[in-house]
Structures are given as structure tokens and as C-alpha cells.
Design a protein around this motif. Structure first.
Motif, PDB file in Angstrom:
ATOM      1  N   HIS A   1      92.681  45.709  55.476  1.00  0.00           N
ATOM      2  CA  HIS A   1      93.660  46.425  56.302  1.00  0.00           C
ATOM      3  C   HIS A   1      95.075  45.933  55.980  1.00  0.00           C
ATOM      4  O   HIS A   1      96.003  46.730  55.796  1.00  0.00           O
ATOM      5  N   SER A   2      95.238  44.616  55.884  1.00  0.00           N
ATOM      6  CA  SER A   2      96.543  44.059  55.540  1.00  0.00           C
ATOM      7  C   SER A   2      96.972  44.497  54.149  1.00  0.00           C
ATOM      8  O   SER A   2      98.132  44.872  53.927  1.00  0.00           O
TER       9      SER A   2
ATOM     10  N   LEU B   1     101.362  50.202  51.356  1.00  0.00           N
ATOM     11  CA  LEU B   1     102.158  51.278  51.947  1.00  0.00           C
ATOM     12  C   LEU B   1     103.577  50.835  52.279  1.00  0.00           C
ATOM     13  O   LEU B   1     104.353  51.600  52.853  1.00  0.00           O
TER      14      LEU B   1
ATOM     15  N   ARG C   1     104.443  48.243  54.272  1.00  0.00           N
ATOM     16  CA  ARG C   1     104.611  47.779  55.648  1.00  0.00           C
ATOM     17  C   ARG C   1     104.364  46.274  55.716  1.00  0.00           C
ATOM     18  O   ARG C   1     103.415  45.768  55.147  1.00  0.00           O
ATOM     19  N   GLN C   2     105.203  45.580  56.459  1.00  0.00           N
ATOM     20  CA  GLN C   2     105.098  44.126  56.521  1.00  0.00           C
ATOM     21  C   GLN C   2     103.957  43.691  57.432  1.00  0.00           C
ATOM     22  O   GLN C   2     103.226  42.762  57.128  1.00  0.00           O
TER      23      GLN C   2
ATOM     24  N   GLN D   1      91.879  48.980  62.751  1.00  0.00           N
ATOM     25  CA  GLN D   1      93.246  49.471  62.610  1.00  0.00           C
ATOM     26  C   GLN D   1      94.104  48.978  63.760  1.00  0.00           C
ATOM     27  O   GLN D   1      93.616  48.284  64.656  1.00  0.00           O
ATOM     28  N   GLU D   2      95.387  49.326  63.709  1.00  0.00           N
ATOM     29  CA  GLU D   2      96.305  48.860  64.741  1.00  0.00           C
ATOM     30  C   GLU D   2      95.943  49.491  66.082  1.00  0.00           C
ATOM     31  O   GLU D   2      95.533  50.650  66.154  1.00  0.00           O
TER      32      GLU D   2
ATOM     33  N   GLY E   1      98.176  47.981  54.132  1.00  0.00           N
ATOM     34  CA  GLY E   1      99.497  48.017  54.751  1.00  0.00           C
ATOM     35  C   GLY E   1     100.585  47.574  53.788  1.00  0.00           C
ATOM     36  O   GLY E   1     101.653  48.203  53.697  1.00  0.00           O
TER      37      GLY E   1
ATOM     38  N   GLY F   1     100.525  45.081  59.385  1.00  0.00           N
ATOM     39  CA  GLY F   1      99.569  46.149  59.648  1.00  0.00           C
ATOM     40  C   GLY F   1      99.964  47.445  58.978  1.00  0.00           C
ATOM     41  O   GLY F   1     100.264  47.489  57.795  1.00  0.00           O
ATOM     42  N   GLY F   2      99.987  48.517  59.751  1.00  0.00           N
ATOM     43  CA  GLY F   2     100.361  49.802  59.182  1.00  0.00           C
ATOM     44  C   GLY F   2      99.888  50.955  60.024  1.00  0.00           C
ATOM     45  O   GLY F   2      98.893  50.858  60.754  1.00  0.00           O
ATOM     46  N   HIS F   3     100.604  52.043  59.912  1.00  0.00           N
ATOM     47  CA  HIS F   3     100.308  53.245  60.680  1.00  0.00           C
ATOM     48  C   HIS F   3      99.396  54.132  59.833  1.00  0.00           C
ATOM     49  O   HIS F   3      99.834  55.105  59.216  1.00  0.00           O
ATOM     50  N   PHE F   4      98.119  53.774  59.768  1.00  0.00           N
ATOM     51  CA  PHE F   4      97.171  54.536  58.979  1.00  0.00           C
ATOM     52  C   PHE F   4      95.762  54.330  59.551  1.00  0.00           C
ATOM     53  O   PHE F   4      95.523  53.444  60.354  1.00  0.00           O
TER      54      PHE F   4
END
Length: 239
Positions: free
Chosen positions: A218-219, A225, A227-228, A156-157, A222, A230-233
């Protein structure tokens, strides 16, 4: 504790700032400290110039890769991009000998020429190399036989690695893999200090292959969701 973070990208900045917050003495490594501080434009990911960021984060010392690694008591975090990681780390093998190296790099090859490209909001999806039959973490371990390599943080990020409570009150899973039990314990203790309560030991370093190949998923999540990048998850292993 004196801890080294190799790299000056967004992920490395997250770790360096969090470690200082936790009371550690932090040494950041870069290829050429003078050149790094001389940059006045944002990097390829839009991060502000490192000199500007460093001025806002007292308590961090910028050194060369080798100097930073040598300054660490026992723990070094690798934030060098995957394409250059093996060469850069091999060049400072003596400074890394005897230390635990936690690696979160993804072995991306950017702008690949492939028969069936995956278009994304920011261009063609990078290609993973190595993949399936090897991993970047294993390549690093072979190049650094005197260093204990642990793969972690990569699913993850890094902004949420250092602050797991920002997602689902911290109820998600982080992974570690490596061939040295004491090194994995050291990384697990670091994760606990970050706030993680669910750390799953996947076993030997060969399991890094699965973690690195997850990067594409993961991408995709994202993108799903909206999101361009990654993502907040996070992800949760439900037993």
C-alpha cells in the motif's frame, strides 16, 4: 445502534464521524480522556487536537477504552496503534466479551534497526512484527477468547473505507477475515452501509496475515502515485 471506536487518530476519527452521519450513537475510547482533551498540539500525523475536532463533531462521547467498549451494543472498531493494541485491549477484555471487534491496526514497529532499511519520504519504513507466521489480529483473538475478532479496513486509508464512492465510483474491493461467520456478516453489513458493493470474505482469521503484510505494498503504491503518506486509491479483485 451504539458503536464504540477505540482510538483518537485520523482513522478512528473518520469512522466516528461517518457512524454519526449514519445515525449511530458513537462512543470513542481513549487511554485517558482528560489528557486527550487537554492536548493543544497536533498529533504525530498532523491531526488537530482531539478536543478541537470533537467540538466540531457533536454526537460523539469520549470515554476510556473500557467504558466505550462497554457502552457498545455489539460492535467495536479497533483503531489503537498496532504496537499497543494487544496490551490495551487485554486490559478491557471483560468489556469486550461477547462483542464483535473489527480490527484495522497494522503491527508496525517504528524506527527499526534493520540491515537493509527501506528509506521513505518520512524516514525508515516501519517493520512488521508479527509477520508471516502470525498476525496482530490473531494475537488479539488469542488474548480475547470471548470476543469475535474480524480483520478488515486495513488495505487502504480509512478516509476511503468510510467513503468508497470517492474512488472509481466505489468499484473496488474490501476484505474481511475471521473465525466467526456472524461477526463477519455484521462487519459486512457495516461496510455495505458505508457504500461498499464488493466485499470479499477471505476466510478464517489466519488470512489477516496477508492483509497486514499488504501494508508495505500500500505504501509503495502510494509512493508510485507521488503521495508521501498512504494514498487516495483502492484495489480491485478482478474475477
Amino acid at each position: 445502534m451504539k458503536i464504540a471506536v477505540l482510538g483518537t487518530g485520523g482513522g478512528a476519527r473518520e469512522h466516528a464521524a461517518k457512524l454519526v452521519e449514519l445515525g449511530h450513537e458513537v462512543f470513542v475510547g481513549t487511554r485517558d480522556p482528560e489528557a486527550t482533551l487537554a492536548r493543544t498540539e497536533p498529533d504525530m500525523m498532523g491531526n488537530v487536537p482531539y478536543g478541537q475536532w470533537l467540538a466540531d463533531h457533536p454526537g460523539i462521547t469520549l470515554l476510556s477504552f473500557g467504558e466505550a467498549a462497554a457502552a457498545a451494543d455489539s460492535l467495536v472498531i479497533n483503531g489503537i496503534d498496532g504496537h499497543n493494541a494487544v496490551a490495551a485491549l487485554s486490559a478491557v477484555a471483560d468489556a469486550l466479551r461477547g462483542r464483535t471487534l473489527v480490527d484495522y491496526a497494522v503491527p508496525y514497529l517504528y524506527n527499526p534497526e534493520v540491515e537493509h532499511p527501506w528509506p521513505t519520504p518520512w524516514g525508515i519504513m516501519p517493520k512488521l512484527d508479527p509477520c508471516d507466521t502470525d498476525s496482530l489480529a490473531e494475537q488479539i483473538q488469542r488474548a480475547l477468547p470471548g470476543t469475535k475478532v474480524v480483520k478488515s479496513f486495513v488495505t487502504q486509508e480509512q478516509s476511503t473505507v468510510v467513503n468508497p464512492g470517492a474512488i472509481g465510483n466505489g468499484d473496488h474491493t474490501m476484505f474481511v477475515a475471521g473465525d466467526h461467520a456472524d461477526a463477519k456478516q455484521q462487519v459486512t453489513e457495516l461496510l455495505t452501509s458505508y457504500g461498499w458493493t464488493d466485499v470479499l470474505d477471505l476466510g478464517p482469521l489466519v488470512c489477516a496475515r496477508g492483509m497486514e503484510m499488504y501494508a508495505h505494498m500500500h505504501s509503495a503504491i502510494g509512493f508510485g502515485l507521488g503521495r508521501q503518506f498512504g494514498g487516495h486509491f483502492g484495489i480491485k479483485v478482478v474475477r
